[in-house]
Design a protein around this motif. Structure first.
Motif, PDB file in Angstrom:
ATOM      1  N   ASP A 101       0.843  -1.202   0.000  1.00 21.94           N
ATOM      2  CA  ASP A 101       0.000   0.000   0.000  1.00 21.94           C
ATOM      3  C   ASP A 101       0.872   1.243   0.000  1.00 21.94           C
ATOM      4  OD1 ASP A 101      -2.489   1.510   0.205  1.00 21.94           O
ATOM      5  OD2 ASP A 101      -3.283  -0.237   1.272  1.00 21.94           O
ATOM      6  N   GLY A 102       0.203   2.366  -0.193  1.00 19.48           N
ATOM      7  CA  GLY A 102       0.891   3.642  -0.195  1.00 19.48           C
ATOM      8  C   GLY A 102       0.922   4.279   1.180  1.00 19.48           C
ATOM      9  N   SER A 107      10.671  -6.789   3.535  1.00 17.03           N
ATOM     10  CA  SER A 107       9.950  -5.565   3.189  1.00 17.03           C
ATOM     11  C   SER A 107      10.637  -4.872   2.027  1.00 17.03           C
ATOM     12  CB  SER A 107       9.870  -4.607   4.386  1.00 17.03           C
ATOM     13  OG  SER A 107      11.181  -4.182   4.767  1.00 17.03           O
ATOM     14  N   ARG A 108       9.886  -4.039   1.364  1.00 15.67           N
ATOM     15  CA  ARG A 108      10.387  -3.221   0.268  1.00 15.67           C
ATOM     16  C   ARG A 108       9.746  -1.844   0.356  1.00 15.67           C
ATOM     17  NH1 ARG A 108      13.187  -6.983   0.052  1.00 15.67           N
ATOM     18  NH2 ARG A 108      14.049  -8.125  -1.719  1.00 15.67           N
ATOM     19  N   GLY A 109      10.455  -0.828  -0.112  1.00  9.11           N
ATOM     20  CA  GLY A 109       9.917   0.527  -0.159  1.00  9.11           C
ATOM     21  C   GLY A 109      10.299   1.208  -1.453  1.00  9.11           C
ATOM     22  N   TRP A 110       9.395   2.044  -1.956  1.00 12.57           N
ATOM     23  CA  TRP A 110       9.622   2.755  -3.208  1.00 12.57           C
ATOM     24  C   TRP A 110       9.095   4.179  -3.092  1.00 12.57           C
ATOM     25  CZ3 TRP A 110       7.036  -1.864  -2.674  1.00 12.57           C
ATOM     26  CH2 TRP A 110       7.626  -3.009  -3.221  1.00 12.57           C
ATOM     27  N   VAL A 111       9.699   5.077  -3.845  1.00 11.58           N
ATOM     28  CA  VAL A 111       9.166   6.430  -4.021  1.00 11.58           C
ATOM     29  C   VAL A 111       8.726   6.546  -5.470  1.00 11.58           C
ATOM     30  CG1 VAL A 111       9.630   8.890  -3.899  1.00 11.58           C
ATOM     31  CG2 VAL A 111      10.726   7.334  -2.260  1.00 11.58           C
ATOM     32  N   LEU A 112       7.436   6.726  -5.692  1.00 10.52           N
ATOM     33  CA  LEU A 112       6.921   6.879  -7.046  1.00 10.52           C
ATOM     34  C   LEU A 112       6.692   8.364  -7.296  1.00 10.52           C
ATOM     35  CD1 LEU A 112       4.175   4.680  -8.732  1.00 10.52           C
ATOM     36  CD2 LEU A 112       4.765   6.985  -9.456  1.00 10.52           C
ATOM     37  N   ALA A 148       4.737  15.438  -8.783  1.00 10.98           N
ATOM     38  CA  ALA A 148       3.820  14.695  -7.915  1.00 10.98           C
ATOM     39  C   ALA A 148       4.505  13.421  -7.458  1.00 10.98           C
ATOM     40  CB  ALA A 148       2.518  14.359  -8.629  1.00 10.98           C
ATOM     41  N   GLY A 149       4.064  12.888  -6.324  1.00 13.01           N
ATOM     42  CA  GLY A 149       4.625  11.632  -5.853  1.00 13.01           C
ATOM     43  C   GLY A 149       4.129  11.249  -4.483  1.00 13.01           C
ATOM     44  N   TYR A 150       4.417  10.004  -4.108  1.00 10.08           N
ATOM     45  CA  TYR A 150       4.255   9.504  -2.748  1.00 10.08           C
ATOM     46  C   TYR A 150       4.986   8.167  -2.619  1.00 10.08           C
ATOM     47  CZ  TYR A 150       0.106   7.327  -4.984  1.00 10.08           C
ATOM     48  OH  TYR A 150      -0.755   6.692  -5.832  1.00 10.08           O
ATOM     49  N   ASN A 151       5.036   7.646  -1.391  1.00 13.06           N
ATOM     50  CA  ASN A 151       5.786   6.437  -1.093  1.00 13.06           C
ATOM     51  C   ASN A 151       4.877   5.212  -1.122  1.00 13.06           C
ATOM     52  OD1 ASN A 151       7.867   8.216  -0.592  1.00 13.06           O
ATOM     53  ND2 ASN A 151       7.740   8.031   1.628  1.00 13.06           N
ATOM     54  N   TYR A 152       5.459   4.069  -1.500  1.00 16.90           N
ATOM     55  CA  TYR A 152       4.795   2.776  -1.417  1.00 16.90           C
ATOM     56  C   TYR A 152       5.649   1.818  -0.589  1.00 16.90           C
ATOM     57  CZ  TYR A 152       1.185   3.427  -5.038  1.00 16.90           C
ATOM     58  OH  TYR A 152       0.087   3.828  -5.749  1.00 16.90           O
TER      59      TYR A 152
END
Length: 282
Positions: A169-170, A215-220, A269-273
């Motif tokens: 999720d974001g 776990s994994r994290g991304w910035v889209l 624009a952006g947010y983290n996932y």
């Protein structure tokens, strides 16, 4: 057969604006906008790359029975079925009968519906038996439900000992469309019930008896030109005024300004996932 007897009608004493939390109640125009937004994500290379990565980490090849919670239009379900290493079956549920119908149609168009059972159900109180599934996936669900811990409790109940639960999720508290923070907050209010839920996920997983394994994290982000966010902007024109967070005129002005920024190569624009992969202990 792994259906159990129907539970009593579920009631939540929560007032929700989030349109994605009440897709089973939306009018035809709104559900159409939601479905279009969900399905458009499948055309984003970066978005689908996150899905591929967490499925790779989960090692889905050995999963015989998979449960997809809050499947929407079935983007992640179809992607799972496409994988050459996956030979199992998927049970896909959503609270919206209309989204289930659309998910069925999309899968049928691709010839990928034979290995999927589509069910209308509430992920917060599943009508499924205990310890049946090898893998449970909640893909962009927990940020929208009134009671995210109930989703995790149900996931922990229906996954077998040694099985895997994936929560993707974001972190929508990080959502931004440039410097206009006021509009960011309106968007979050209209579309997200739990914008910070992924920050509490390690604690919630432990509370329901699951062990965090990876776990994994991304910035889209999209800077200059918009791609992934164009479909979101299109949905705003329908969805935001329905919640009362902004007038149609305010939304149209905002959407027009964002499209103009993309055309001028000044978009931001952006947010983290995040994806958390957990195990039910043996």
């Amino acid at each position: 057969m792994y259906l159990r007897s129907l539970a009593p009608v579920k009631e939540y004493l929560v007032v929700l604006l989030d349109v994605y939390s009440r897709t089973h109640e939306l009018d035809e125009q709104s559900i159409g906008a939601v479905a279009a937004r969900l399905e458009a994500r499948s055309s984003s290379v970066r978005y689908m790359g996150m899905l591929h990565e967490y499925l790779d980490v989960a090692d889905v090849g050995g999963a015989e029975h998979v449960l997809a919670l809050g499947c929407g239009t079935g983007v992640e379900v179809r992607e799972l079925i496409r994988r050459p290493d996956f030979h199992g079956k998927v049970t896909a549920i959503d609270i919206s009968a209309e989204l289930i119908n659309r998910a069925k149609a999309f899968a049928a168009q691709e010839g990928r519906g034979e290995r999927v059972e589509w069910l209308v159900d509430d992920a917060q109180s599943l009508n499924l038996t205990t310890a049946f599934f090898d893998l449970v996936i909640a893909h962009t669900l927990v940020s929208h439900v009134p009671q995210p811990k109930r989703v995790l409790q149900e996931a922990a109940r229906v996954v077998r000992p040694g099985g895997t639960v994936i929560i993707f999720d974001g972190d929508y508290a990080t959502l931004t469309f440039g410097p206009d923070r006021e509009m960011d907050e309106r968007i979050i209010t209209a579309l997200i019930t739990n914008p910070r839920v992924m920050r509490t996920m390690p604690h919630l997983l432990r509370d329901v008896g699951l062990e965090l394994a990876d776990s994994r994290g991304w910035v889209l982000t999209e800077i200059g030109r918009a791609d992934f966010f164009l479909a979101a902007l299109q949905s705003f024109s329908v969805l935001l005024p329905k919640t009362g967070v902004a007038t149609p005129q305010e939304v149209e002005a905002f959407v027009a300004s964002q499209r103009e920024a993309s055309e001028k190569n000044t978009f931001f624009a952006g947010y983290n996932y995040y994806a958390l992969i957990a195990k039910r202990p043996l």
